[in-house]
Design a protein around this motif. Structure first.
Motif, mmCIF file in Angstrom:
data_model
loop_
_atom_site.group_PDB
_atom_site.id
_atom_site.type_symbol
_atom_site.label_atom_id
_atom_site.label_comp_id
_atom_site.label_asym_id
_atom_site.label_seq_id
_atom_site.Cartn_x
_atom_site.Cartn_y
_atom_site.Cartn_z
ATOM 1 N N UNK A 159 0.570 -1.350 -0.006
ATOM 2 C CA UNK A 159 0.014 -0.062 -0.026
ATOM 3 C C UNK A 159 0.994 1.250 0.154
ATOM 4 N N UNK A 160 1.985 1.271 0.731
ATOM 5 C CA UNK A 160 3.038 2.454 0.855
ATOM 6 C C UNK A 160 3.435 2.675 -0.706
ATOM 7 N N UNK A 208 1.922 1.981 -3.458
ATOM 8 C CA UNK A 208 0.939 2.217 -4.324
ATOM 9 C C UNK A 208 0.655 3.784 -4.227
ATOM 10 N N UNK A 209 0.808 4.072 -2.671
ATOM 11 C CA UNK A 209 0.528 5.682 -2.306
ATOM 12 C C UNK A 209 1.754 6.527 -2.919
ATOM 13 N N UNK A 210 2.772 5.996 -2.704
ATOM 14 C CA UNK A 210 3.938 6.715 -3.524
ATOM 15 C C UNK A 210 3.647 6.892 -4.854
ATOM 16 N N UNK A 259 -4.241 8.392 -3.236
ATOM 17 C CA UNK A 259 -2.803 8.120 -2.660
ATOM 18 C C UNK A 259 -3.105 7.904 -1.215
ATOM 19 N N UNK A 260 -3.820 8.670 -0.677
ATOM 20 C CA UNK A 260 -4.144 8.868 0.995
ATOM 21 C C UNK A 260 -4.929 7.595 1.238
ATOM 22 N N UNK A 281 -4.568 4.828 0.223
ATOM 23 C CA UNK A 281 -3.393 3.922 0.188
ATOM 24 C C UNK A 281 -2.666 3.937 1.475
ATOM 25 N N UNK A 282 -2.284 5.425 1.828
ATOM 26 C CA UNK A 282 -1.562 5.308 3.255
ATOM 27 C C UNK A 282 -2.485 5.070 4.250
ATOM 28 N N UNK A 341 -2.053 1.347 4.322
ATOM 29 C CA UNK A 341 -0.893 0.842 4.818
ATOM 30 C C UNK A 341 -0.815 1.194 6.342
#
Lengths: 317, 317
Positions: free
Chosen positions: A169-170, A172-174, B166-167, B169-170, B173
């Motif tokens: 997930x990190x 993908x977020x990045x 993106x958030x 996913x954050x 995570x």
């Protein structure tokens, strides 16, 4: 020999003319890892070529359109996402005993390469390659990010399965933050939603061919050569059908049997919660992950089913 | 009046005996947001109750098992994930003009509440509530995290759709990192994989009822009352069927028509890439998101289809 990121970096920075081998029946993770690593090597000024025993289907055009690489006499042999040289298909004979670096996340990896960068907890081989590129401080192009996202999304069932790490997930977020030019939902649509009419028809038959065993804890669906001929469906369209075997609430183990040649069945196992299907597949000479594994079984359909039911019965005890 | 997190914090810390209204035909986001907010209010020592015009289906038992809350005379009226008081069903008359705080992510929100915390870019209302709890420094219990994860997963199609930030996913995570007691894959299996036999049969009929229009750019699938009776399927089993309308590669717009009462069709729109279906639905008095929206249309099936095809034809120009 198992190695870490530092040694993998030294290897990659110093290699030359690399062939990157992916596994047969290629999926999003090995294709993404192969083409993603190719992009990274290009960034380092190193020539490489991605090879696979089977053709890449058109579903992956957005990755493979960049080209698998020109012909050259390889000096470096790398395997990505290949747990066993058997899975190299026709390339096993050529490169099977010459692999210098293997990057993989399968716990069942046979440690066949000179150096193996194994991260069995990683969601996908693409996750390892992303981390490695970051570790090396290499610029990850949009195409490379797209390849690596595809692998992570594919192997995690788009972040659905157990194997989806916090780190997946990190990443993908990045990626969503850094690559506004990538249409992630379009990739996901391509990987998880788009179907051919033939595939839709095939799926619509599924409910008719599925059979419930062991108090509905096991579902087996067998697709024979006759059935394929009758429906006029090519084998491409079968990719990703196995999860349908564990759709019913009570099902713990699902097996999709596909007849490859008369009386030879490729079996794809899925488990819903607690059964380790990799262990079951190992009995039949196969392997994989705890919740998704495979093996080949020979015999008449009835004999084959009997063996499978018996093995699952024991695993459920 | 639109408000920010600070004002929402002041409101929540000072409210008393709150009713939390979710929308009719409840989905994972409004249920997750309702029960998640209830957990947060409990943490603050404030009594609350989650209400919905329709029953929560058993699919959401793992959320609703904690209890919707005891009966009391409400002093605070909060709505979550409700874009329009019309969507409150039977609660519209009781609470429609009395909502003090609305927390929502629908761009189509009608601004009907005294104070509205609207974040139209958020993946889900649950994403806003998670951020708000973090902002307020409130301890998020495992149950609360599970509720909020469910909403984010539901509205993003498990991180597949365009609206996945993106958030989002954050947050996933962070949750995977912090809550080792939550079985996320089990939630995902419940939300996205498990089907009843009836649902499997219904899906298997889909390929027969779908009709292609406008050079295959539009697919319409209509489910009539007769069909439902014939298949013996209850209306629960229809949730989440709309995405099947855009499964074919060339399809840009898909419409699922469900006959609610004779000659009254609830239409669920999906778009694959560029068409804003919320705009189309607004023509018929409906609304929603760019890629997922809905409306009600009356008339014979043929008349209704004709109107829908015409509206989509114009949107595709």
């Amino acid at each position: 020999m198992y190695i870490g990121f530092s040694e993998a970096e030294v290897f990659l920075r110093n290699c030359k003319d690399a062939v990157i081998i992916t596994h047969q029946s290629p999926d999003g993770d090995c294709i993404g890892a192969g083409f993603g690593l190719k992009d990274i090597l290009t960034e380092l000024g190193i020539r490489s070529r991605v090879v696979c025993s089977d053709e890449f289907t058109s579903r992956y055009d957005f990755i493979t359109n960049s080209g698998a690489g020109e012909e050259f006499k390889p000096e470096t042999i790398i395997a990505v996402d290949v747990a066993d040289t058997k899975l190299m298909g026709k390339y096993q004979e050529i490169y099977g005993d010459k692999v210098q670096l293997c990057i993989d996340h399968h716990v069942s990896n046979r440690n066949y390469a000179e150096k193996t960068l194994l991260r069995p907890k990683a969601t996908a081989s693409c996750e390892i390659i992303y981390d490695l590129a970051k570790f090396m401080g290499i610029n990850i192009s949009s195409h490379c990010a797209m390849c690596l996202y595809t692998g992570i999304a594919t192997d995690s069932g788009c972040f659905r399965y157990d194997c989806t790490t916090s780190h997946a997930h990190e990443i993908a977020a990045e990626m969503k933050h850094c690559y506004s030019d990538i249409n992630f939902s379009k990739i996901n649509r391509r990987m998880f939603e788009i179907k051919s009419k033939g595939r839709m028809i095939l799926e619509s038959k599924f409910v008719d061919i599925m059979e419930e065993y062991l108090d509905n804890k096991l579902v087996i669906a067998a697709i024979t050569l006759d059935m394929m001929n009758e429906l006029g469906i090519n084998s491409d369209e079968f990719e990703g059908l196995a999860p349908m075997t564990i759709q019913l609430e009570d099902t713990e183990v699902g097996i999709l049997m596909k007849e490859r040649e008369p009386n030879v069945y490729k079996c794809s196992f899925r488990s819903a919660d607690f059964v380790n299907v990799s262990d079951i597949c190992r009995i039949f000479g196969g392997g994989g992950h705890a919740k998704a594994a495979g093996c080949i079984i020979e015999g008449t359909l009835d004999e084959a089913k009997k063996q499978l039911v018996e093995a699952v019965r024991k695993a459920l005890l």
